[in-house]
Scaffold this motif. Structure first.
Motif, short mmCIF file in Angstrom:
data_model
loop_
_atom_site.label_atom_id
_atom_site.label_comp_id
_atom_site.label_asym_id
_atom_site.label_seq_id
_atom_site.Cartn_x
_atom_site.Cartn_y
_atom_site.Cartn_z
N VAL A 113 11.84 23.09 54.82
CA VAL A 113 12.05 24.08 55.90
C VAL A 113 11.65 23.46 57.23
CG1 VAL A 113 11.28 26.30 56.83
CG2 VAL A 113 11.80 26.09 54.39
N LYS A 114 10.49 22.80 57.24
CA LYS A 114 9.99 22.19 58.47
C LYS A 114 10.97 21.11 58.97
CE LYS A 114 5.74 20.19 59.95
NZ LYS A 114 4.61 19.44 59.49
N ALA A 115 11.48 20.31 58.04
CA ALA A 115 12.41 19.24 58.42
C ALA A 115 13.67 19.83 59.06
CB ALA A 115 12.78 18.41 57.19
N ILE A 116 14.17 20.93 58.51
CA ILE A 116 15.41 21.54 59.06
C ILE A 116 15.12 22.16 60.43
CG2 ILE A 116 17.15 23.37 58.72
CD1 ILE A 116 16.92 22.80 55.69
N LEU A 117 13.96 22.81 60.56
CA LEU A 117 13.62 23.41 61.86
C LEU A 117 13.49 22.32 62.93
CD1 LEU A 117 11.10 26.19 60.74
CD2 LEU A 117 13.43 26.51 61.60
N GLN A 118 12.99 21.17 62.52
CA GLN A 118 12.88 20.04 63.47
C GLN A 118 14.26 19.60 63.94
OE1 GLN A 118 10.52 17.09 61.50
NE2 GLN A 118 8.59 17.93 62.29
N VAL A 119 15.20 19.49 62.99
CA VAL A 119 16.56 19.09 63.36
C VAL A 119 17.14 20.13 64.33
CG1 VAL A 119 18.91 18.65 62.51
CG2 VAL A 119 16.94 17.93 61.14
N SER A 158 24.13 34.72 64.96
CA SER A 158 23.53 33.44 64.56
C SER A 158 23.26 33.49 63.06
CB SER A 158 22.23 33.22 65.31
OG SER A 158 22.51 33.00 66.68
N VAL A 159 23.74 32.46 62.36
CA VAL A 159 23.60 32.47 60.90
C VAL A 159 23.08 31.13 60.37
CG1 VAL A 159 25.50 34.10 60.50
CG2 VAL A 159 25.98 31.65 60.49
N VAL A 160 22.42 31.23 59.24
CA VAL A 160 22.21 30.06 58.39
C VAL A 160 23.13 30.33 57.20
CG1 VAL A 160 20.60 28.70 57.03
CG2 VAL A 160 19.79 29.89 59.08
N MET A 161 24.16 29.50 57.04
CA MET A 161 25.14 29.74 55.97
C MET A 161 25.06 28.62 54.96
SD MET A 161 29.25 30.36 56.44
CE MET A 161 29.10 31.92 57.26
N ASP A 162 24.93 28.94 53.69
CA ASP A 162 24.90 27.87 52.70
C ASP A 162 26.09 27.93 51.75
OD1 ASP A 162 24.32 29.61 50.62
OD2 ASP A 162 22.32 28.85 50.24
N VAL A 180 14.58 29.46 56.43
CA VAL A 180 14.94 28.99 57.79
C VAL A 180 15.47 30.18 58.61
CG1 VAL A 180 16.51 27.50 59.11
CG2 VAL A 180 15.40 26.62 57.05
N ALA A 181 16.29 31.01 57.98
CA ALA A 181 16.86 32.17 58.68
C ALA A 181 15.74 33.11 59.14
CB ALA A 181 17.84 32.91 57.77
N LYS A 182 14.76 33.29 58.28
CA LYS A 182 13.65 34.19 58.62
C LYS A 182 12.86 33.63 59.81
CE LYS A 182 10.22 36.99 56.39
NZ LYS A 182 9.05 36.84 55.56
N GLU A 183 12.59 32.33 59.77
CA GLU A 183 11.82 31.69 60.86
C GLU A 183 12.53 31.87 62.20
OE1 GLU A 183 8.91 29.97 61.03
OE2 GLU A 183 8.52 30.52 58.93
N LEU A 184 13.87 31.80 62.18
CA LEU A 184 14.63 31.82 63.44
C LEU A 184 15.20 33.21 63.76
CD1 LEU A 184 16.61 28.49 62.91
CD2 LEU A 184 14.66 28.83 64.43
#
Ligand code: DC
Length: 223
Positions: A210-216, A122-126, A22-26
């Motif tokens: 990944v697609k579901a998260i990008l949609q959200v 901007s981060v994707v943090m897990d 997701v981080a790479k996509e964004l």
């Protein structure tokens, strides 16, 4: 504008693989907070800290300086200046991280580091408590889970690919024990934030998640 995506969930749910994608996509930075707890655990193991003694863990962890750098987009964890990435993914370190991470002093040491990273870019943090404690105002919160049987099968495949023999039952038991500890600790237990979107990946592939998260993200942030 800085955006924060928080992804929490139990061990082996695929958080890091998904968060990285997701981080790479964004074109966001991926922040793996589990690696910070693992670096602290490595330090405690190296110092032979007594797991059963919370006050010893609290005292010893004060001498660990943990920081993060990025080389070609990859997160490097520095423990007192040493790149320790190569030592973090063992079962021994993972188990020590699960046992030592409930300690309030350990969490306190890592909280500011995580918040600072998210404030600057901007981060994707897990992790386990990102949506509930670390970034309660994150733009997007995801709770990513899968059944313990699915997570154990995925972990077994990973270990087999590395040539490490293991039993499925043992892995599943280990995962369930880790879930118990992460969900039932007093401070920052693993739980779904009220405003988090639940994704159960038991029957889903990586790209689908990944697609579901990008949609959200697009639904919440872009519009
Ligand atoms: O995600 P992981 O397996 O690398 O995490 C290792 C341990 O660290 C896990 O058992 C729980 C702990 N952890 C935590 O308490 N809080 C986080 N934000 C991330 C990890």
């Amino acid at each position: 504008m800085v955006y924060n995506i928080a992804i929490d969930g139990p061990a082996g749910a695929g958080k890091s693989t998904i968060a990285k994608r997701v981080a790479k996509e964004l074109s966001f930075i991926y922040v793996d907070t589990g690696a910070m707890y693992r670096a602290m655990a490595l330090y405690l193991l190296r110092q032979h800290a007594d797991i059963a003694d919370p006050s010893e863990i609290a005292a010893v962890c004060q001498n660990a300086d943990i920081s993060i750098e990025y080389h070609d987009g990859e997160q490097i964890v520095l423990l007192n200046g040493e790149n320790v990435n190569a030592f973090l993914r063992t079962e021994e370190v993972g188990n020590m991280a699960s046992v030592s991470s409930p300690n309030p002093r350990v969490r306190e040491k890592l909280l500011n580091l995580q918040r600072d990273l998210a404030a600057r870019q901007s981060v994707v943090m897990d992790g386990r408590d990102i949506g509930t404690t670390i970034l309660p105002h994150a733009d997007v919160k995801i709770y990513l889970t899968a059944s313990s049987a699915t997570r154990a099968r995925r972990r077994l495949r990973e270990l087999e690919e590395k040539g490490i023999p293991c039993s499925l039952q043992e892995i599943q038991r280990d995962i369930e024990e880790r879930d118990m500890r992460d969900m039932n600790r007093e401070i920052s237990p693993l739980r779904q934030a009220e405003d988090a979107v639940l994704i159960d990946s038991s029957q889903m592939g990586i790209e689908e998640v990944v697609k579901a998260i990008l949609q959200v993200y697009h639904a919440k942030v872009v519009e």
